[in-house]
Design an enzyme around this catalytic site. Structure first.
Site, mmCIF file in Angstrom:
data_model
loop_
_atom_site.group_PDB
_atom_site.id
_atom_site.type_symbol
_atom_site.label_atom_id
_atom_site.label_comp_id
_atom_site.label_asym_id
_atom_site.label_seq_id
_atom_site.Cartn_x
_atom_site.Cartn_y
_atom_site.Cartn_z
ATOM 1 C CE LYS A 23 22.082 -32.826 -7.124
ATOM 2 N NZ LYS A 23 22.263 -33.143 -8.529
ATOM 3 C CG ASN A 24 18.402 -32.415 -9.121
ATOM 4 O OD1 ASN A 24 19.620 -32.213 -9.174
ATOM 5 N ND2 ASN A 24 17.871 -33.626 -9.117
ATOM 6 C CB CYS A 118 26.858 -39.929 -16.056
ATOM 7 S SG CYS A 118 25.178 -40.205 -15.605
ATOM 8 N NE ARG A 123 21.475 -38.400 -16.366
ATOM 9 C CZ ARG A 123 21.646 -37.878 -15.154
ATOM 10 N NH1 ARG A 123 22.691 -38.193 -14.447
ATOM 11 N NH2 ARG A 123 20.783 -37.034 -14.676
ATOM 12 C CG ASP A 307 17.788 -38.653 -8.320
ATOM 13 O OD1 ASP A 307 18.240 -39.423 -9.185
ATOM 14 O OD2 ASP A 307 17.759 -37.413 -8.450
ATOM 15 N NE ARG A 399 28.156 -34.485 -9.245
ATOM 16 C CZ ARG A 399 27.917 -35.002 -10.427
ATOM 17 N NH1 ARG A 399 28.603 -36.050 -10.835
ATOM 18 N NH2 ARG A 399 27.008 -34.490 -11.211
HETATM 19 C C1 UD1 Z 1 17.026 -35.219 -13.595
HETATM 20 C C2 UD1 Z 1 17.745 -35.070 -12.280
HETATM 21 C C3 UD1 Z 1 18.266 -36.421 -11.807
HETATM 22 C C4 UD1 Z 1 17.128 -37.429 -11.775
HETATM 23 C C5 UD1 Z 1 16.355 -37.456 -13.083
HETATM 24 C C6 UD1 Z 1 15.099 -38.309 -13.023
HETATM 25 C C7 UD1 Z 1 18.602 -32.821 -12.418
HETATM 26 C C8 UD1 Z 1 19.786 -31.956 -12.609
HETATM 27 N N1 UD1 Z 1 18.833 -34.151 -12.467
HETATM 28 O O1 UD1 Z 1 17.986 -35.695 -14.556
HETATM 29 O O2 UD1 Z 1 18.834 -36.257 -10.533
HETATM 30 O O3 UD1 Z 1 17.650 -38.712 -11.548
HETATM 31 O O4 UD1 Z 1 15.953 -36.123 -13.453
HETATM 32 O O5 UD1 Z 1 14.253 -37.850 -12.030
HETATM 33 O O6 UD1 Z 1 17.498 -32.362 -12.193
HETATM 34 N N2 UD1 Z 1 15.770 -38.991 -21.744
HETATM 35 C C9 UD1 Z 1 15.800 -39.149 -23.119
HETATM 36 N N3 UD1 Z 1 16.009 -38.051 -23.896
HETATM 37 C C10 UD1 Z 1 16.170 -36.808 -23.363
HETATM 38 C C11 UD1 Z 1 16.130 -36.653 -21.971
HETATM 39 C C12 UD1 Z 1 15.930 -37.765 -21.192
HETATM 40 O O7 UD1 Z 1 15.663 -40.258 -23.638
HETATM 41 O O8 UD1 Z 1 16.346 -35.850 -24.135
HETATM 42 C C13 UD1 Z 1 15.542 -40.169 -20.877
HETATM 43 C C14 UD1 Z 1 16.709 -40.466 -19.949
HETATM 44 O O9 UD1 Z 1 17.656 -41.290 -20.562
HETATM 45 C C15 UD1 Z 1 16.014 -41.125 -18.791
HETATM 46 C C16 UD1 Z 1 14.658 -40.426 -18.723
HETATM 47 O O10 UD1 Z 1 14.478 -39.833 -19.995
HETATM 48 O O11 UD1 Z 1 15.788 -42.487 -19.063
HETATM 49 C C17 UD1 Z 1 14.534 -39.366 -17.662
HETATM 50 O O12 UD1 Z 1 15.616 -38.467 -17.726
HETATM 51 P P1 UD1 Z 1 15.509 -36.954 -17.273
HETATM 52 O O13 UD1 Z 1 14.242 -36.752 -16.503
HETATM 53 O O14 UD1 Z 1 15.755 -36.075 -18.434
HETATM 54 O O15 UD1 Z 1 16.736 -36.840 -16.287
HETATM 55 P P2 UD1 Z 1 17.682 -35.612 -16.097
HETATM 56 O O16 UD1 Z 1 16.923 -34.333 -16.343
HETATM 57 O O17 UD1 Z 1 18.964 -35.823 -16.803
#
Ligand code: UD1
Length: 432
Positions: A23-24, A118, A123, A307, A399
């Site tokens: 999915k991701n 969420c 996030r 996850d 989802r």
């Molecule tokens: C993606 C996955 C999600 C998974 C996560 C971690 C998708 C669509 N979703 O989510 O299923 O749980 O990776 O493997 O691929 N952070 C910041 N600033 C940012 C971005 C992230 O502080 O700009 C922090 C987040 O709060 C979190 C960490 O970095 O603590 C990791 O988040 P991130 O890897 O970005 O997760 P997603 O891409 O949202």
């Protein structure tokens, strides 16, 4: 009544299951299709809600999207005229942040509502925005939207991510592939779907090196062309069935997987005393009758995936002794613990650590899914429980899992998707 899963637990799950596309990865690929005016064919696309919402957004922007098979979609983004995303969509799916990178990359302009927090944590997307700014984009937040504009085009640069972020890594890649000059992104995430998105873009003519390592180097190209590409297997769907095998003391052959992507999960299940056998494209998990506790810490890939945290926790909840699970990625990812407590689960949470005291068996109860992975974990618990469990709010589960109940039924689970109380009652009568 909303759809629910109702199940009677207690059967070891046995048989074979085929894993769908990731999915991701698919969410990144769909956004990436914007970067060319040619037709892109994506195969092995999971038919799940998040993916379908992403396709709806593309249509809304003006792209031609056609499902040419149950898991194949053909996308031609040449007709895109709209660079602004409707607020309704962003609420339905967080990954629409990938449209910022893709629209910026292709059209140097994007207006996308800021995704909210969420259930699993706050996030933020500051690292995404930092990357876009470094590439020469003017970004402002206006009326709840990210308004991004690169009047003079995007220029390659050096970007260091302060946080290892899957979303920021993919998003900056999407923006940079068509930029002028070279972009280096350091401290990037290494998840399998990052490599998949990079491979997809390279198959469209991009020049991306280093995906899967800490540093990604992108040499901007003038244009990208069409491609035909199959999405990698879903690491988390596979891991979920691995936990279901172990927790139910079953024996499942999980097909269409890349065992290398599952190593951190296999390692924990083996530490618990289960048997894991790896083949080229499948993995077999045999659940041991008595399982040992172990400690788990979620980390970016190749560490244990956040996850998979709820699913492994539910499995550890049936081991003999005390396990400690540390959640280091998302701060609010233990909310399901209260639901599991209704089933007898004995988990104490202190900050980002949970202490799990293994019990002999869960007992059936009525619980809420709360989020995608928590929902899947509660289904596993229900399938191992004495008596009947209903899991509500299964829209979350849908989802990310295609035909979850059908795949489980094929493994011998007594589970049914019910639309109303009459169907639920019928199920109760049938299973006694
Ligand atoms: C993606 C996955 C999600 C998974 C996560 C971690 C998708 C669509 N979703 O989510 O299923 O749980 O990776 O493997 O691929 N952070 C910041 N600033 C940012 C971005 C992230 O502080 O700009 C922090 C987040 O709060 C979190 C960490 O970095 O603590 C990791 O988040 P991130 O890897 O970005 O997760 P997603 O891409 O949202």
């Amino acid at each position: 009544m909303e759809q629910q899963f109702i199940m009677r637990g207690g059967h070891p799950l046995r048989g074979e299951v085929v894993i769908g596309g990731a999915k991701n990865a698919a969410l990144g690929l769909i956004a990436a299709a914007i970067l060319t005016d040619d037709t892109v064919v994506i195969e092995n696309l999971p038919d799940v809600r998040d993916v379908n919402v992403m396709l709806d957004v593309l249509r809304e922007l003006g792209a031609a999207v056609e499902r040419t098979g149950s898991h194949t979609v053909s996308i031609c983004a040449a007709g895109i005229r709209e660079l602004s995303i409707n607020d309704e969509f962003i609420r339905r799916i967080r990954a629409s942040y990938y449209f910022i990178g893709a629209l910026l990359g292709k059209y140097h302009s994007a207006v996308v509502p800021l995704p909210g927090g969420c259930a699993i944590g706050s996030r933020p997307i500051d690292q995404h925005l930092k990357g876009f700014r470094a590439l020469g984009t003017d970004i402002r937040i206006q009326n709840g939207c990210v308004v991004a504009e690169a009047k003079d085009g995007l220029k390659g640069t050096h970007i260091y991510l302060d946080v290892v972020s899957v979303g920021a890594t993919i998003n900056i890649m999407l923006a940079a592939v068509l930029s002028e000059r070279k972009t280096t992104i350091e401290n990037v995430a290494k998840e399998p779907h990052i490599v998949d998105v990079a491979n997809f873009l390279n198959s469209m003519g991009a020049n991306i090196r280093g995906a899967g390592t800490d540093t990604i180097r992108i040499r901007g190209v003038k244009r990208l062309h069409g491609t035909s590409y199959a999405v990698i297997p879903d690491q988390i769907e596979a891991g979920t069935f691995m936990c279901a095998a172990a927790a139910s003391r079953g024996d499942i052959l999980i097909k269409n997987v890349i065992p290398k992507h599952l190593e951190s999960i296999s390692a924990k299940l083996v530490e618990m005393g289960n048997t894991v056998v790896e083949y080229d494209e499948s993995i077999r998990v045999i659940g041991s009758a008595v399982q040992r506790p172990t400690d788990v810490k979620t980390l970016p890939y190749p560490g244990f995936p956040t996850d998979m945290q709820p699913q492994i926790s539910v499995t550890l909840g049936l081991a003999r002794g005390i396990s400690v699970v540390t959640e280091s990625i998302f701060e609010s990812r233990f909310k399901y613990v209260d639901e599991l407590a209704r089933m007898g689960g004995a988990i104490k949470v202190e900050g980002n650590v949970s202490i799990i005291d293994g019990i002999r068996s869960y007992t059936g109860a009525s619980v809420n899914a709360l989020d995608l992975r928590a929902g899947a974990a509660l289904v596993i618990a229900g399938l191992c429980a004495e008596g009947i469990t209903t899991v509500r709010e299964i829209g979350y589960i849908q989802r990310g899992y295609e035909h979850f109940e059908r795949k489980l039924q094929a493994l011998g689970a007594e589970i049914q998707l019910v639309e109303d109380e009459r169907e639920a009652q019928k199920f109760r009568m049938r299973v006694g």
